[in-house]
Motif scaffolding. Structure first.
Motif, PDB file in Angstrom:
ATOM      1  N   THR A 178       0.837  -1.195   0.000  1.00 29.72           N
ATOM      2  CA  THR A 178       0.000   0.000   0.000  1.00 29.72           C
ATOM      3  C   THR A 178       0.879   1.256   0.000  1.00 29.72           C
ATOM      4  O   THR A 178       2.064   1.214   0.367  1.00 29.72           O
ATOM      5  CB  THR A 178      -0.922   0.027   1.223  1.00 29.72           C
ATOM      6  OG1 THR A 178      -0.119   0.156   2.408  1.00 29.72           O
ATOM      7  CG2 THR A 178      -1.738  -1.248   1.308  1.00 29.72           C
ATOM      8  N   SER A 179       0.278   2.367  -0.387  1.00 22.49           N
ATOM      9  CA  SER A 179       1.015   3.628  -0.385  1.00 22.49           C
ATOM     10  C   SER A 179       1.494   3.991   1.009  1.00 22.49           C
ATOM     11  O   SER A 179       2.601   4.510   1.190  1.00 22.49           O
ATOM     12  CB  SER A 179       0.123   4.750  -0.944  1.00 22.49           C
ATOM     13  OG  SER A 179       0.779   5.988  -0.903  1.00 22.49           O
ATOM     14  N   SER A 180       0.677   3.713   2.013  1.00 22.04           N
ATOM     15  CA  SER A 180       1.052   4.004   3.399  1.00 22.04           C
ATOM     16  C   SER A 180       2.246   3.156   3.834  1.00 22.04           C
ATOM     17  O   SER A 180       3.161   3.655   4.499  1.00 22.04           O
ATOM     18  CB  SER A 180      -0.140   3.744   4.323  1.00 22.04           C
ATOM     19  OG  SER A 180       0.222   3.920   5.671  1.00 22.04           O
ATOM     20  N   GLU A 181       2.272   1.885   3.448  1.00 22.21           N
ATOM     21  CA  GLU A 181       3.389   1.017   3.805  1.00 22.21           C
ATOM     22  C   GLU A 181       4.681   1.476   3.153  1.00 22.21           C
ATOM     23  O   GLU A 181       5.743   1.490   3.786  1.00 22.21           O
ATOM     24  CB  GLU A 181       3.077  -0.431   3.392  1.00 22.21           C
ATOM     25  CG  GLU A 181       2.028  -1.100   4.255  1.00 22.21           C
ATOM     26  CD  GLU A 181       1.643  -2.465   3.735  1.00 22.21           C
ATOM     27  OE1 GLU A 181       1.219  -3.324   4.545  1.00 22.21           O
ATOM     28  OE2 GLU A 181       1.750  -2.692   2.506  1.00 22.21           O
ATOM     29  N   ILE A 182       4.593   1.863   1.883  1.00 19.90           N
ATOM     30  CA  ILE A 182       5.790   2.325   1.173  1.00 19.90           C
ATOM     31  C   ILE A 182       6.312   3.613   1.786  1.00 19.90           C
ATOM     32  O   ILE A 182       7.517   3.779   2.030  1.00 19.90           O
ATOM     33  CB  ILE A 182       5.484   2.519  -0.323  1.00 19.90           C
ATOM     34  CG1 ILE A 182       5.079   1.191  -0.966  1.00 19.90           C
ATOM     35  CG2 ILE A 182       6.699   3.102  -1.051  1.00 19.90           C
ATOM     36  CD1 ILE A 182       4.562   1.343  -2.380  1.00 19.90           C
TER      37      ILE A 182
END
Length: 490
Positions: free
Chosen positions: A47-51
């Motif tokens: 996910t964008s948040s994880e990246i």
């Protein structure tokens, strides 16, 4: 094996060719402009948040932790082993990118790539251990130019393969793995230096340790030929005390560290060098932060799964535009002593404006345009800053100042990452992050605007004070005064 044998060839051509081949293939990485779409796509499904919050910050932290130890180790082991280590780190990075899964593995990727970034110093420092001083400029120019060409070519190739051949991002990483593997192969053939700048330095009987001047200033600047007029602040290195003793190597190493501290203290005592270094550290911290997270912003503005993206083309144009801007500096006649800080302020305003544009843009195209402006401005100014700092420093002292400036930039970037990006900090959305980065460059602009106003005001006052004396010198003594009045006052 012949590839590990120390070369007895004193020619600069062989090591230059091998080093340029290593530099070309290590930078020929077409997957890089599309890294975030690859990680967020079906191959890795992050996910964008994880990246943003869990993966990318690890690079900053690992780079900071590794920089100083690697900087010292690089000189101690005489460069080549560290270049080989960089080649191995490249290969491990792309093997993990291709076959690893999950957030933890991608964090390991960032740690290994932090090693790649930290070992980059060996690529340029190697030049000064195997090449005679008269070839510094030529070889430095070749090494820097070939990396620019490789990065531009890789970005163009990536865009063509994605847009025209509809190639999956996975295969861009396969091409990158093949390229960095070739780079590692060439690193094995580099001649092993017999000396280094500090721990294994030898008295140079052929030529004295001279200031860099225009002979080696291209170490980190993009290819340029700067001929700006300036009042020199000559700080030539005197490293006799740092030579490694034959009988007590431990004491010799201690003398090196003491000498480094004394050299840095003397270098930063120059106000001009201090302020140029301050801009270098502040701006490089912001620049690295933008490069680390700009693809996240692009993916936010135009999701790669739903629209055509042109990251490769933008990176190629930005790199080429920055190189052209850097090259033009050599043809601009400016008194950098008087107007240098003003130039830093003006272009920092431009950078801030470009970042604000990227924040407020509703579509991807203004965001791309803002990035082009930002990267070109930085590459232009870093070229000027490198010259202003390096022109009157010895090679050894420039290496120290460059390393310290880079370390300070990383400290600032780490603080920025913890506050703005990290989950333990504000954890701001990506668009808001660029609002913060724009404000950051606006503060830099304000600092150097005030500094430039002070310099211009001081120069004007000095001219006003000197002008009566200049008039007297040109017209002779006043008729009412004795003929020796002026000489008496002086």
């Amino acid at each position: 094996m012949v590839c590990f044998r120390t070369s007895s060839n004193s020619s600069w051509i062989y090591p230059t060719v091998i080093l340029c081949l290593f530099g070309f293939f290590s930078m020929m990485r077409p997957s890089e402009p599309f890294l975030i779409p690859y990680l967020s796509g079906p191959s890795k499904n992050l996910t964008s948040s994880e990246i943003t919050n869990k993966v990318l910050p690890v690079w900053t932290y690992s780079y900071l932790a590794l920089l100083l130890p690697v900087f010292v180790l690089t000189d101690y082991v005489r460069y080549k082993p560290v270049i080989v280590l960089q080649g191995i780190s490249f290969i491990v990075t792309w093997l993990l990118l291709l076959f690893g899964q999950g957030v933890k593995v991608m964090q390991v990727v960032e740690v290994v790539f932090g090693m790649v970034s930290a070992t980059e110093v060996a690529y340029y420092a190697y030049i000064y251990s195997v090449v005679s001083p008269e070839h510094y400029q030529k070889v430095s120019g070749y090494c820097r130019s070939v990396t620019l060409v490789a990065y531009t070519a890789a970005s163009v190739l990536a865009q063509l393969l994605v847009s025209l051949a509809n190639l999956a991002y996975f295969y861009l990483n396969v091409i990158s793995l093949a390229s960095v593997s070739v780079a590692f192969f060439f690193s094995l053939f580099l001649p092993m230096p017999k000396k280094s700048m500090f721990f294994h330095a030898k008295p140079n009987k052929e030529a004295p340790r001279k200031p860099l001047g225009q002979d080696a200033v291209l170490e980190v600047a993009h290819e340029d030929h700067i001929t700006a007029h300036q009042e020199p602040f000559t700080i030539s290195g005197n490293l006799e005390g740092s030579q490694l003793g034959n009988s007590k190597p431990g004491n010799g190493a201690l003398r090196n560290f003491v000498q480094w501290f004394q050299d840095l203290k003397e270098c930063y005592s120059s106000k001009r060098l201090f302020y140029w270094s301050l801009w270098w550290a502040l701006s490089t911290a912001g620049f690295n932060q933008i490069l680390n997270y700009v693809q996240i912003l692009w993916d936010y503005k135009a999701p790669s799964q739903d629209s055509s993206i042109y990251n490769g083309a933008v990176e190629a144009i930005a790199t080429f535009g920055g190189a052209v801007a850097s090259f033009t500096v050599g043809y601009v006649k400016i008194n950098w002593d008087l107007l240098g800080e003003l130039a830093l302020a003006v272009f920092s305003v431009v950078s801030a404006g470009a970042l604000f544009l990227m924040h407020y843009a509703l579509s991807i195209w203004p965001c791309y345009a803002g990035y082009l402006i930002f990267k070109s401005s930085y590459m232009l100014l870093i070229t000027i800053a490198v010259f202003q700092i390096a022109v009157n420093l010895s090679v050894e002292r420039y290496a120290l100042v460059f390393g310290m400036n880079t370390f300070i930039a990383l400290v600032i970037q780490t603080i920025m990452t913890v506050i703005v990006v990290d989950q333990r900090g504000l954890n701001l959305p990506i668009s808001t992050q660029f609002l913060v980065y724009g404000s950051y460059f606006a503060v830099i602009a304000g600092i150097f605007l005030m500094r430039s106003i002070y310099i211009l005001y001081s120069a004007r006052r000095q001219m006003e004070v000197q002008s009566p004396a200049a008039i007297q010198r040109s017209t002779g003594p006043h008729p009412q005064e004795p003929s020796n009045t002026l000489s008496t006052k002086l």
